[in-house]
Write a protein that holds these residues in place. Structure first.
Motif, PDB file in Angstrom:
ATOM      1  N   UNK A   1      27.550-133.475 -46.181  1.00  0.00           N
ATOM      2  CA  UNK A   1      27.540-132.130 -45.617  1.00  0.00           C
ATOM      3  C   UNK A   1      28.088-132.103 -44.203  1.00  0.00           C
ATOM      4  N   UNK A   2      27.762-133.111 -43.421  1.00  0.00           N
ATOM      5  CA  UNK A   2      28.159-133.097 -42.017  1.00  0.00           C
ATOM      6  C   UNK A   2      29.663-133.280 -41.843  1.00  0.00           C
ATOM      7  N   UNK A   3      30.336-133.941 -42.782  1.00  0.00           N
ATOM      8  CA  UNK A   3      31.786-134.078 -42.686  1.00  0.00           C
ATOM      9  C   UNK A   3      32.449-132.712 -42.744  1.00  0.00           C
TER      10      UNK A   3
ATOM     11  N   UNK B   1      13.629-131.383 -42.887  1.00  0.00           N
ATOM     12  CA  UNK B   1      13.714-132.080 -41.609  1.00  0.00           C
ATOM     13  C   UNK B   1      15.140-132.561 -41.363  1.00  0.00           C
ATOM     14  N   UNK B   2      15.779-133.109 -42.394  1.00  0.00           N
ATOM     15  CA  UNK B   2      17.110-133.672 -42.221  1.00  0.00           C
ATOM     16  C   UNK B   2      18.165-132.601 -42.016  1.00  0.00           C
ATOM     17  N   UNK B   3      18.100-131.512 -42.788  1.00  0.00           N
ATOM     18  CA  UNK B   3      19.173-130.530 -42.780  1.00  0.00           C
ATOM     19  C   UNK B   3      18.900-129.338 -41.872  1.00  0.00           C
ATOM     20  N   UNK B   4      17.666-129.080 -41.496  1.00  0.00           N
ATOM     21  CA  UNK B   4      17.350-127.913 -40.681  1.00  0.00           C
ATOM     22  C   UNK B   4      16.839-128.267 -39.296  1.00  0.00           C
ATOM     23  N   UNK B   5      16.826-129.551 -38.979  1.00  0.00           N
ATOM     24  CA  UNK B   5      16.410-129.983 -37.649  1.00  0.00           C
ATOM     25  C   UNK B   5      17.656-130.230 -36.802  1.00  0.00           C
ATOM     26  N   UNK B   6      17.778-129.515 -35.712  1.00  0.00           N
ATOM     27  CA  UNK B   6      18.939-129.652 -34.847  1.00  0.00           C
ATOM     28  C   UNK B   6      19.063-131.062 -34.292  1.00  0.00           C
TER      29      UNK B   6
END
Length: 590
Positions: free
Chosen positions: A161-163, A324-329
């Motif tokens: 997702x981050x790519x 936590x992984x996807x919604x934590x800034x």
């Protein structure tokens, strides 16, 4: 798509595959009935449950002044020195120490190794180091394995997702800026609330776990004493060096944690003789192998990876850690600080680093506890309440290594909480600066729409040259284009920079006189000043948050369950915002 069919990006396929796999494991495990007969090669007196031991407690080993000196002057002082060194390097080598973006992305060129250790360190909570031994006691080696696997799955999927995030929005500093660019103010405000709620939940969990740890190991440690120490450790070096300092401090913290883990392994598994003493890996294996395990474990054994209770825990943990992984800034800012390739490789390496620590602690200390309490000659163990609170790790460190073990486990847990806590301070500060203050409270200029220059407000030349230029024309009038020159080619900006370098007094008049970029440079300087105050106030706000949490009497499990229930619904729309072009503002809000 014109046909109106549901279409997902290829990157969504791994998420669906993992969900189906976990569901399949649960149904498979539920459908199998395991015979709980005693293993034939074990003596009868070893096949029993722990039921006749007297209970012991974790004992404090430090006075308050000793703990304050160790934590604040030792760990905190070293972190501050690393932060000062980092600031000096940015100032004299890269010449961008006073840049706003450098504070929150560390220059945007962080290496693979720093990304890996920072991500692993920030996602390693004190609860992971404590709870992994608890699930190992209840489910055997399957407990610690599946406990870590659920988080590792999310860590592996996150780079996919981050790519897309990094390539499609290379200038974004928070994932909320993408939501604002796509869906406008309404959706942005909603997700700002959920993002801050996630950061608040994580911060409260860290404060609760660290307070329980300090009160167990420090004599007469009050809740206020623990909260003040933790807030100081969280915010001290973050205030000095920003996000960049957390990378180097996390590198040091991770190395210390691995050293502590190796000490536990060497002492428990390899330091005994072969005559039947407790500190022998063969002795531990024989004892645990002969214990009657949970009913839902395969062959009712503790030495199996097939455990229904552990797998159900993993499924629940997968969805909990997803938020936590996807919604934590804090996760996003570590990824944003690196280039796409380095970020992906760093996250993949972080999965191996993170997996090794909780799984090793759970297997080592958890199985050692089972072996110790199964021995008829042993007369002490923890009660069920202390086990549920994760005191097994501390108890085994004290019982096997004495005062040295207490110092090791305290060091390991403080290293973990420092990295996670500083990451949350920077995450909250970046949301306040970029998504609240810069976007809604004091923007530089309210833009007239997409395609307009943020400096002068006129239409950009590339928009006029495109096929969509007709939408900028009215009544046949010609379009007024932006005439702002590039900063690298602006002679006025060159003079401004020379004037800034030459000025001696920090309170001299505004040195920016460029008619095109001068006002924006002054605006960025004001944001830099606001950033410093923001980090300071976020750090100080940890004090009342911690006090209220302690006064309410809630425990770590309650905070985590409530936090996951409230924040997990924001995970699917945040995911779809990045991977699905058909996602709408009303859809993500609902």
């Amino acid at each position: 798509m014109a046909s109106g069919k549901l279409s997902l990006a290829p990157s969504a396929v791994p998420f669906l595959a993992v969900g189906l796999l976990l569901l399949g494991l649960v149904f498979k495990c539920d459908s199998s009935e395991i015979d709980g007969s005693r293993r034939l090669d074990c003596p009868a007196e070893q096949v029993r449950q722990n039921g006749n031991q007297s209970f012991s407690k974790v004992y404090p080993v430090l006075d308050k002044h000793q703990a304050a000196g160790l934590l604040l002057l030792g760990f905190g002082g070293l972190s501050v020195l690393l932060a000062l060194l980092y600031v000096a390097i940015r100032k004299h080598v890269f010449h961008d120490a006073n840049n706003l973006d450098t504070t929150f992305d560390a220059g945007g060129k962080v290496s693979t190794s720093l990304t890996a250790v920072t991500v692993a360190s920030q996602l390693l909570w004190p609860g992971d180091l404590l709870q992994c031994a608890t699930v190992a006691i209840k489910n055997g080696i399957a407990g610690s394995f599946w406990y870590t696997s659920c988080a590792v799955v999310n860590m592996i999927l996150f780079p996919v997702l981050s790519v897309q995030f990094k390539t499609r929005a290379p200038g974004a500093k928070t994932f909320l800026q993408v939501i604002h660019a796509r869906f406008g103010n309404s959706a942005h405000i909603v997700f700002c609330f959920f993002a801050l709620l996630m950061n608040l939940m994580v911060t409260v969990c860290l404060l609760t776990a660290s307070t329980a740890l300090l009160q167990g190991l420090v004599k007469d440690a009050s809740g206020e004493y623990c909260v003040i120490i933790m807030a100081t450790l969280f915010g001290s070096y973050s205030f000095i060096g920003g996000l960049g300092s957390t990378f180097y401090v996390s590198y040091f913290n991770t190395a210390i944690i691995f050293i502590c883990v190796l000490c536990f392994i060497a002492n428990i598994f390899y330091s005994g003789d072969n005559a039947g003493t407790f500190n022998a890996i063969d002795f531990i294996y024989d004892k645990v192998h002969c214990l009657t395990g949970p009913e839902k474990n395969e062959e009712r054994s503790y030495i199996t990876f097939w455990s229904e209770g552990a797998i159900i825990w993993a499924v629940q943990g997968f969805f909990a850690t997803a938020s936590i992984t996807f919604c934590d800034q804090a996760s996003w800012q570590s990824r944003i600080a690196a280039k796409p390739v380095q970020g992906v490789l760093g996250f993949f390496a972080a999965t191996y680093i993170w997996f090794a620590i909780p799984s090793t602690i759970g297997t080592t200390l958890g199985l050692a506890y089972l072996a110790q309490t199964s021995d008829p000659n042993t007369t002490f163990a923890l009660d069920a309440n202390d086990i549920d609170h994760g005191m097994v790790t501390v108890f085994m460190a004290q019982s096997q290594m004495g005062l040295t073990g207490s110092y090791l486990v305290l060091t390991m847990l403080i290293m973990a909480v420092m990295s996670s806590g500083s990451g949350e301070v920077m995450a909250i500060s970046s949301i306040i600066v970029y998504d609240i203050y810069q976007t809604h409270v004091r923007p530089f200029r309210h833009r007239r729409g997409v395609g307009h220059c943020v400096l002068c407000g006129e239409v950009k030349p590339r928009e006029v040259a495109s096929d969509s230029s007709e939408k900028y024309k009215s009544d046949g009038a010609s379009v007024k284009c932006c005439q702002c020159p590039l900063v690298s080619e602006c002679s006025h900006c060159t003079e401004d920079l020379r004037r800034v370098i030459d000025r001696k007094l920090p309170l001299c008049p505004n040195p920016y006189r460029c008619p095109y970029h001068g006002d924006y440079r002054s605006y960025l300087d004001s944001l830099v000043n606001f950033k410093s105050w923001c980090i300071l106030w976020v750090t100080l706000s940890l004090l009342p948050v911690g006090m209220v949490t302690l006064a309410s009497g809630v425990d770590l499990n309650y905070v985590m369950v409530c936090g996951f229930i409230l924040t997990t619904p924001s995970f699917p729309p945040a995911l779809m915002t990045i991977i699905w072009s058909k996602t709408s503002a009303s859809g993500v809000i609902i």
